[in-house]
Design a protein around this motif. Sequence first.
Motif, short mmCIF file in Angstrom:
data_model
loop_
_atom_site.label_atom_id
_atom_site.label_comp_id
_atom_site.label_asym_id
_atom_site.label_seq_id
_atom_site.Cartn_x
_atom_site.Cartn_y
_atom_site.Cartn_z
N ILE A 72 35.20 33.67 35.10
CA ILE A 72 33.65 33.74 35.40
C ILE A 72 33.40 33.95 36.86
N PHE B 271 32.08 37.51 37.61
CA PHE B 271 30.71 37.29 37.59
C PHE B 271 29.94 36.63 38.63
N GLN C 240 29.17 36.18 30.03
CA GLN C 240 27.95 36.55 30.88
C GLN C 240 27.01 37.31 29.92
N ILE D 88 25.07 32.93 32.78
CA ILE D 88 26.50 32.41 32.91
C ILE D 88 26.95 31.50 31.91
#
Length: 497
Positions: free
Chosen positions: A86, A90, A222, A228
């Motif tokens: 993540i 992201f 995501q 998130i």
Amino acid sequence: MPSWAGSLNAGYGYPLFIFNYSLPYYLISLFHFLGFTFIASMKLFLSLTSIVSGIFMYLFCKDLFKNKLAAFTSSIFYIFAPYHLIDLHFKVVIGELLSFTLAPLVFFFLNKLYDKKSVLLLLTTGIFFGALIMSHVVIGLFFGLLILIYILLRAIKDKKTSSLLFILCIFPIAGIISIYTWLTPFFLSIYTFIQLLGLPNVHFPTIIELAYSPWKMGLLFQGPKGEISNLIGYTQILVLLLALASVLAKKVSKFISFGLKFWIMSCFIIIFLITPYSKLIWEVIPFIKATGSHRLLLLLAFSISVLAGYLSIFFKNRKILVYLLIVLTIGSTILNWGQRRVIPQINDSVLMKNIGKSTIEGEAHFYANSKWVDIKNPWFSKLPKSHLEIISGTGEIREISRISTNHKYLINAKTSLKIQENTLYFPGWKGFVNGKEVLLSPSNKGIIQASIPKGYSKFEIAYQDILIYKLLKTISVLSIIGSFIFISLKFLRSYLR
């Protein structure tokens, strides 16, 4: 060590780097210095931190377990931890990504320090611990607590309390090296936006959010609007439960018993701190609560990755189970390897033109903004028509030069003037008319204003860190230089022998 981010906030700037981490930017800047574009430099940083974090975890766990498969298992769990991916794909929190990289290296040298008490190893461990704090202060401080408990419990277990004080010296070494990052908020936050709004409430992920991601049958981290996930990881939870069951069943050997118990305890304490049940604790911790409890998922990923190594030793006669865990750990993350598309039209020049708008569109860190801004509109969205404006009086202005921390103008004032220099007011900015200091004051929106006498004059505003911050930076720089000189001399002496 930069303080003022002059291009951000629509060109009005703000003291971002006084309160934000800086170490990752040095590495990215190094790649750019070597000839890479800024975008390529960032990609190179992301790629290297991802790969090197796994290598460092492998080195730490190989030294800890003396078992290659266990070390490999831990490194796979570390690289493919959902929060790691993540961060990488992201969120792109470069401070956390560098923390992912440095954390296992700190523990690697800490283990070496236990085996061989030497000043060189002590200093090396302290330097990397300090670098971890400079990568992300909050992550570094929490890792500091984990390291402290690890040192104390291991010293008690190994009955080596006599060397405890020597090993604990890594804390003052790391603290002095990184002092300009962690001590600054205590002195300078009185000048920031926090004084107007106070610290925000902590957002706590729920147990369900930690256990399951709600997109693509739980396999995407995501959401469609950029949401998130705060997922621990499916095989990670399985490893934690298997490790707990092994300890409760009393089937583990003495060799792995202490390690399993310590890292299981760490995992459950971290999970408690991440969830709403720990709200009272977060409310009494100043500054740290502004960052959010979800960042502790990094420590949890580290702890569970070490547990995975211990578990692979426990299942040494059933390697097929270990290989299956590895395959599932990698396979369950496959949708998150490269979700965002590439937009080739965006290059360095496009980013540079857009950098002034980035704060209004989400880049901004509210805790680093000046307290003199308009509380209802703290961020500027439009670039000013000119850097220096006449508010009252008549005159002509010509800009001589402008860099981030120094702006110079020639002014022909036909009457006395009140001028506005379109830079955010913050302690450290000083104004000079023909070399003599003049008073600067903030407008109702926090912009620098000053009075200029009639006639021709050279007007200059320049930023310099206030004394306490300059002192903290000096301490950090001198301690880093001194440490590297000491290490270099040690290696030189060893070579000459």
